[in-house]
Design a protein around this motif. Structure first.
Motif, short mmCIF file in Angstrom:
data_model
loop_
_atom_site.label_atom_id
_atom_site.label_comp_id
_atom_site.label_asym_id
_atom_site.label_seq_id
_atom_site.Cartn_x
_atom_site.Cartn_y
_atom_site.Cartn_z
N TYR A 107 -53.14 43.79 31.25
CA TYR A 107 -51.94 43.60 30.42
C TYR A 107 -52.08 44.38 29.12
N LYS A 108 -50.94 44.79 28.57
CA LYS A 108 -50.94 45.52 27.31
C LYS A 108 -49.98 44.84 26.33
N LEU A 109 -50.31 44.91 25.05
CA LEU A 109 -49.46 44.31 24.02
C LEU A 109 -48.18 45.12 23.88
N ASP A 110 -47.03 44.46 24.06
CA ASP A 110 -45.74 45.12 23.92
C ASP A 110 -45.23 44.97 22.48
N HIS A 111 -45.26 43.74 21.97
CA HIS A 111 -44.88 43.51 20.58
C HIS A 111 -45.40 42.14 20.15
N GLU A 112 -45.39 41.90 18.87
CA GLU A 112 -45.82 40.61 18.34
C GLU A 112 -44.91 40.20 17.19
N LEU A 113 -44.75 38.89 17.03
CA LEU A 113 -43.90 38.34 15.99
C LEU A 113 -44.57 37.13 15.35
N LEU A 114 -44.20 36.85 14.12
CA LEU A 114 -44.58 35.60 13.48
C LEU A 114 -43.30 34.79 13.32
N LYS A 115 -43.27 33.61 13.91
CA LYS A 115 -42.09 32.76 13.81
C LYS A 115 -42.39 31.58 12.89
N GLU A 116 -41.54 31.43 11.86
CA GLU A 116 -41.75 30.37 10.87
C GLU A 116 -40.49 29.55 10.70
N GLY A 117 -40.66 28.25 10.55
CA GLY A 117 -39.51 27.38 10.37
C GLY A 117 -39.89 25.94 10.59
N PHE A 118 -39.03 25.22 11.34
CA PHE A 118 -39.30 23.80 11.60
C PHE A 118 -38.73 23.41 12.97
N VAL A 119 -39.16 22.24 13.43
CA VAL A 119 -38.73 21.76 14.74
C VAL A 119 -38.52 20.25 14.67
N PHE A 120 -37.51 19.77 15.40
CA PHE A 120 -37.28 18.34 15.60
C PHE A 120 -37.45 18.04 17.09
N ARG A 121 -38.19 16.99 17.42
CA ARG A 121 -38.37 16.57 18.82
C ARG A 121 -37.93 15.10 18.92
N PHE A 122 -37.02 14.81 19.85
CA PHE A 122 -36.49 13.45 19.94
C PHE A 122 -35.86 13.22 21.31
N GLN A 123 -35.58 11.96 21.58
CA GLN A 123 -34.95 11.56 22.84
C GLN A 123 -33.48 11.28 22.59
N ARG A 124 -32.60 11.96 23.33
CA ARG A 124 -31.16 11.71 23.22
C ARG A 124 -30.51 12.09 24.55
N GLY A 125 -30.68 11.23 25.54
CA GLY A 125 -30.21 11.53 26.89
C GLY A 125 -31.18 12.40 27.65
N ALA A 126 -32.06 13.06 26.92
CA ALA A 126 -33.13 13.91 27.46
C ALA A 126 -34.13 14.12 26.32
N GLN A 127 -35.28 14.66 26.64
CA GLN A 127 -36.28 14.96 25.61
C GLN A 127 -35.92 16.30 24.98
#
Length: 217
Positions: A107-127
């Motif tokens: 395999y070879k590196l195609d591209h790379e990114l740094l992703k920054e932010g936030f996430v919410f995880r919860f149950q509401r009819g599904a996970q």
């Protein structure tokens, strides 16, 4: 399998989105800081190209690695009639030497990114998982501390939920229903189908910020 939709939002409205998500989910947000490396197969691995992503979670005290592969999306008349993409995914925790291992396979590196932010995880009819991130590129290989935004002023919003062959229709319904709550702030659609910025975003954000301020007082 997973169900997924994506959209974009202007950075100036992200705080309002966070307030809305906090109210809808009732859970605290989690920080996101992920170094994502996209690897593509070389000719020695066959005629059909493959792609894997290595994700290094930098938000944890000890960085952890995950290998992630996106398979095919559900096809057919049923898939075309729903606004949520249903696709197969495979992911697994791996050691810190995973990059060297995939290089050794061809395999070879195609591209790379740094992703920054936030996430919410919860149950509401599904996970349901709602991730809000900015994508940042690196001027030098693996130089995460020097990363700069790819699209200044714009952040990506992604909603995912795990599903199985026997319950994906219920999960699709849960995701679609949740998306309606966010509609005043952003368009959410299948990945690759960009709907742009919502005209009502500024007014909706102002209303959320105003209501939040009133409650705080």
């Amino acid at each position: 399998m997973e169900c997924v939709v994506q959209g974009i939002i202007e950075s100036q409205h992200v705080e309002a989105l966070e307030i809305l998500l906090q109210g809808l989910s009732g859970v605290p947000k989690e920080r996101v800081r992920v170094h994502e490396l996209c690897l593509k197969s070389g000719p020695n691995l066959g005629l059909v190209p493959s792609e894997v992503r290595l994700l290094c979670d930098l938000a944890q005290p000890t960085p952890s690695w995950t290998v992630w592969h996106v398979g095919g999306a559900m096809r057919g008349a049923g898939a075309e009639q729903i606004s949520v993409l249903v696709r197969t995914i495979v992911e697994s925790k791996v050691g810190h030497n995973a990059l060297r291992f995939f290089y050794s396979l061809g395999y070879k590196l195609d591209h790379e990114l740094l992703k920054e932010g936030f996430v919410f995880r919860f149950q509401r009819g599904a996970q349901i998982t709602v991730t809000v991130t900015s994508a940042n590129k690196m001027p030098k290989l693996h130089a995460t501390d020097e990363a700069v935004p790819v699209t200044p002023g714009i952040q990506l919003v992604e909603i995912t939920a795990p599903a199985a062959a026997e319950n994906y229709s219920e999960v699709v319904a849960a995701v679609s229903s949740f998306c309606e709550y966010l509609a005043p702030l952003l368009h959410l659609s299948k990945p690759g189908v960009s709907m742009g910025i919502v005209p009502t975003a500024a007014a909706a954000a102002a209303s959320l910020m105003s209501n939040s301020g009133a409650k705080t007082l």
